[in-house]
Design an enzyme around this catalytic site. Structure first.
Site, PDB file in Angstrom:
ATOM      1  N   ARG A   1      -4.850  20.421  65.766  1.00 33.14           N
ATOM      2  CA  ARG A   1      -4.682  19.034  65.341  1.00 33.14           C
ATOM      3  C   ARG A   1      -3.716  18.304  66.269  1.00 33.14           C
ATOM      4  O   ARG A   1      -3.885  17.113  66.540  1.00 33.14           O
ATOM      5  CB  ARG A   1      -4.194  18.973  63.898  1.00 33.14           C
ATOM      6  CG  ARG A   1      -4.353  17.578  63.294  1.00 33.14           C
ATOM      7  CD  ARG A   1      -4.082  17.546  61.820  1.00 33.14           C
ATOM      8  NE  ARG A   1      -4.505  16.267  61.265  1.00 33.14           N
ATOM      9  CZ  ARG A   1      -3.834  15.596  60.350  1.00 33.14           C
ATOM     10  NH1 ARG A   1      -2.694  16.062  59.885  1.00 33.14           N
ATOM     11  NH2 ARG A   1      -4.289  14.445  59.887  1.00 33.14           N
TER      12      ARG A   1
ATOM     13  N   GLY B   1       3.733  15.258  62.582  1.00 32.37           N
ATOM     14  CA  GLY B   1       4.384  16.314  61.821  1.00 32.37           C
ATOM     15  C   GLY B   1       3.569  17.579  61.651  1.00 32.37           C
ATOM     16  O   GLY B   1       4.010  18.505  60.984  1.00 32.37           O
ATOM     17  N   THR B   2       2.394  17.648  62.247  1.00 27.87           N
ATOM     18  CA  THR B   2       1.524  18.801  62.028  1.00 27.87           C
ATOM     19  C   THR B   2       2.041  20.050  62.735  1.00 27.87           C
ATOM     20  O   THR B   2       2.630  19.966  63.820  1.00 27.87           O
ATOM     21  CB  THR B   2       0.095  18.508  62.510  1.00 27.87           C
ATOM     22  OG1 THR B   2      -0.742  19.629  62.228  1.00 27.87           O
ATOM     23  CG2 THR B   2       0.047  18.213  64.004  1.00 27.87           C
TER      24      THR B   2
ATOM     25  N   ASN C   1      14.783   3.730  58.838  1.00 26.15           N
ATOM     26  CA  ASN C   1      14.580   3.033  57.562  1.00 26.15           C
ATOM     27  C   ASN C   1      15.535   1.852  57.364  1.00 26.15           C
ATOM     28  O   ASN C   1      15.921   1.548  56.238  1.00 26.15           O
ATOM     29  CB  ASN C   1      14.718   4.020  56.388  1.00 26.15           C
ATOM     30  CG  ASN C   1      13.767   5.192  56.510  1.00 26.15           C
ATOM     31  OD1 ASN C   1      12.552   5.018  56.544  1.00 26.15           O
ATOM     32  ND2 ASN C   1      14.314   6.400  56.620  1.00 26.15           N
TER      33      ASN C   1
ATOM     34  N   ARG D   1      19.214   7.094  56.460  1.00 24.84           N
ATOM     35  CA  ARG D   1      18.912   6.020  55.515  1.00 24.84           C
ATOM     36  C   ARG D   1      20.175   5.200  55.279  1.00 24.84           C
ATOM     37  O   ARG D   1      21.274   5.750  55.267  1.00 24.84           O
ATOM     38  CB  ARG D   1      18.379   6.560  54.179  1.00 24.84           C
ATOM     39  CG  ARG D   1      16.911   6.952  54.229  1.00 24.84           C
ATOM     40  CD  ARG D   1      16.326   7.162  52.844  1.00 24.84           C
ATOM     41  NE  ARG D   1      14.910   7.491  52.913  1.00 24.84           N
ATOM     42  CZ  ARG D   1      13.922   6.600  52.974  1.00 24.84           C
ATOM     43  NH1 ARG D   1      14.211   5.305  52.959  1.00 24.84           N
ATOM     44  NH2 ARG D   1      12.663   6.979  53.031  1.00 24.84           N
TER      45      ARG D   1
ATOM     46  N   GLN E   1      13.398   4.311  63.192  1.00 27.79           N
ATOM     47  CA  GLN E   1      12.232   5.058  62.708  1.00 27.79           C
ATOM     48  C   GLN E   1      11.873   4.568  61.310  1.00 27.79           C
ATOM     49  O   GLN E   1      12.679   4.644  60.389  1.00 27.79           O
ATOM     50  CB  GLN E   1      12.527   6.562  62.689  1.00 27.79           C
ATOM     51  CG  GLN E   1      11.291   7.414  62.484  1.00 27.79           C
ATOM     52  CD  GLN E   1      11.585   8.899  62.644  1.00 27.79           C
ATOM     53  OE1 GLN E   1      11.402   9.673  61.705  1.00 27.79           O
ATOM     54  NE2 GLN E   1      12.018   9.311  63.828  1.00 27.79           N
TER      55      GLN E   1
ATOM     56  N   TYR F   1      15.942  18.844  57.261  1.00 31.44           N
ATOM     57  CA  TYR F   1      14.578  19.380  57.307  1.00 31.44           C
ATOM     58  C   TYR F   1      14.568  20.877  57.010  1.00 31.44           C
ATOM     59  O   TYR F   1      15.204  21.663  57.704  1.00 31.44           O
ATOM     60  CB  TYR F   1      13.931  19.106  58.655  1.00 31.44           C
ATOM     61  CG  TYR F   1      13.540  17.655  58.873  1.00 31.44           C
ATOM     62  CD1 TYR F   1      13.545  16.740  57.818  1.00 31.44           C
ATOM     63  CD2 TYR F   1      13.169  17.189  60.138  1.00 31.44           C
ATOM     64  CE1 TYR F   1      13.186  15.420  58.013  1.00 31.44           C
ATOM     65  CE2 TYR F   1      12.798  15.869  60.335  1.00 31.44           C
ATOM     66  CZ  TYR F   1      12.815  14.984  59.275  1.00 31.44           C
ATOM     67  OH  TYR F   1      12.470  13.665  59.480  1.00 31.44           O
TER      68      TYR F   1
END
Length: 316
Positions: free
Chosen positions: A286, A280-281, A158, A128, A179, A56
């Site tokens: 929000r 994710g904000t 995934n 992944r 996830q 990330y």
């Protein structure tokens, strides 16, 4: 996760937006301050699970988060921290790829712990599936990391049910979380169950039985992309179905006296699988709007109406 971490919140804060952009520009003091404000707001809202990945913002998300923990180590006691590894971007050695080798997993965990300024990660997720996975090598590596006290639990991301079952066959520890992309917009996980034995099922991108496997084996489902990129809560709609769904979301928000974000998340949380949406904000207002989902329980009829509107046709 609820079983392994009783203190875990139903909502997860996803840290992908922290640390500045996806570039090689070093994180700034402002990026650290943003991370601190997000952490403080999330904990104030009783959101205690924080989701990272070593990739990330090229590691900067973990770095700024870790700087906050370094300066306020007591915050760690209020959190469940998870991170992911195994995605490798293109470099001098090769193209973008997935890597479940012992060397890569071990070095990734060392990097995660270092950037976060912690000694043990609550959950390590394999990001992944790697088609070149050597099962016993992965099992031995994860077992060693647990023995060394560097990770507490193991999860995946995934993966479908057969991949989880294969991996679990060699592990001495349970897979505690998976996830997956799940939202009102990405509904293949639901469509698979109601379109079985019909032509519509041919277009499903979801491996049959994954939802049921997780529910039967106490694997906590976590939903990435849970807000559907905001397409029902303020982002520009692309077609009539999205516009109709956004209108319905706003109508129900008024009826339930809550936020549109809460309606979208409550739709996921209404499912018996006890799904944990990942948020994710970095917008604190929000984030507050999302938290209202904890107190929003949709009726069966409204849940189905949202599904029908989003899919653009009635149930088969």
């Amino acid at each position: 996760m609820q079983t392994y971490f009783p203190e875990a919140s139903r909502l997860i804060y996803g840290c992908m937006g922290l640390g500045g952009g996806w570039n090689d520009i070093a994180a700034t003091n402002d990026d650290v301050k943003q991370a601190q404000s997000v952490i403080e707001k999330a904990l104030e809202l009783n959101i205690t699970v924080f989701d990272h990945a070593d990739i990330y913002t090229f590691g900067k998300a973990e770095t700024v988060f870790g700087n906050v923990l370094r300066d306020s180590p007591a915050l760690k006691e209020q959190m469940v921290l998870q991170s992911k590894c195994a995605i490798r971007f293109e470099d001098d050695m090769g193209p973008k790829r997935y890597d479940f080798s012992a060397k890569w997993i071990s070095s990734s965990v060392e990097g995660i712990l270092s950037r976060l300024h912690i000694e043990q990660l609550d959950i390590l997720l394999l990001h992944r599936p790697d088609p070149l996975m050597e099962l016993e090598e992965v099992a031995q590596t994860l077992a060693l990391l647990q023995q060394q006290g560097k990770i507490k639990h193991v999860g995946v991301s995934n993966m479908h049910s057969h991949q989880m079952a294969y991996l679990q066959s060699a592990l001495s520890t349970p897979i505690v979380a998976n996830q997956l992309e799940m939202s009102l917009a990405f509904r293949d996980w639901l469509e698979d169950g109601v379109t079985t034995n019909s032509p519509a099922n041919r277009h499903s991108g979801y491996a049959p039985g994954t939802l049921e496997y997780c529910m039967m084996n106490n694997v906590q489902l976590q939903a990435w992309g849970s807000l559907a990129q905001g397409k029902y809560t303020g982002a520009a709609t692309q077609n009539e179905m999205e516009a109709a769904t956004a209108a319905l979301v706003n109508q129900l928000a008024a009826e339930y006296t809550t936020s549109p974000e809460a309606i979208v998340l409550a739709w996921l949380m209404r499912h018996p699988a006890n799904i944990q949406p990942v948020l994710g904000t970095t917008n604190l207002s929000r984030l507050t709007a999302c938290e209202q989902a904890n107190r929003t329980h949709l009726s069966r009829e409204h849940w189905y109406k949202l599904w029908e509107t989003a899919r653009g046709t009635e149930m088969p």
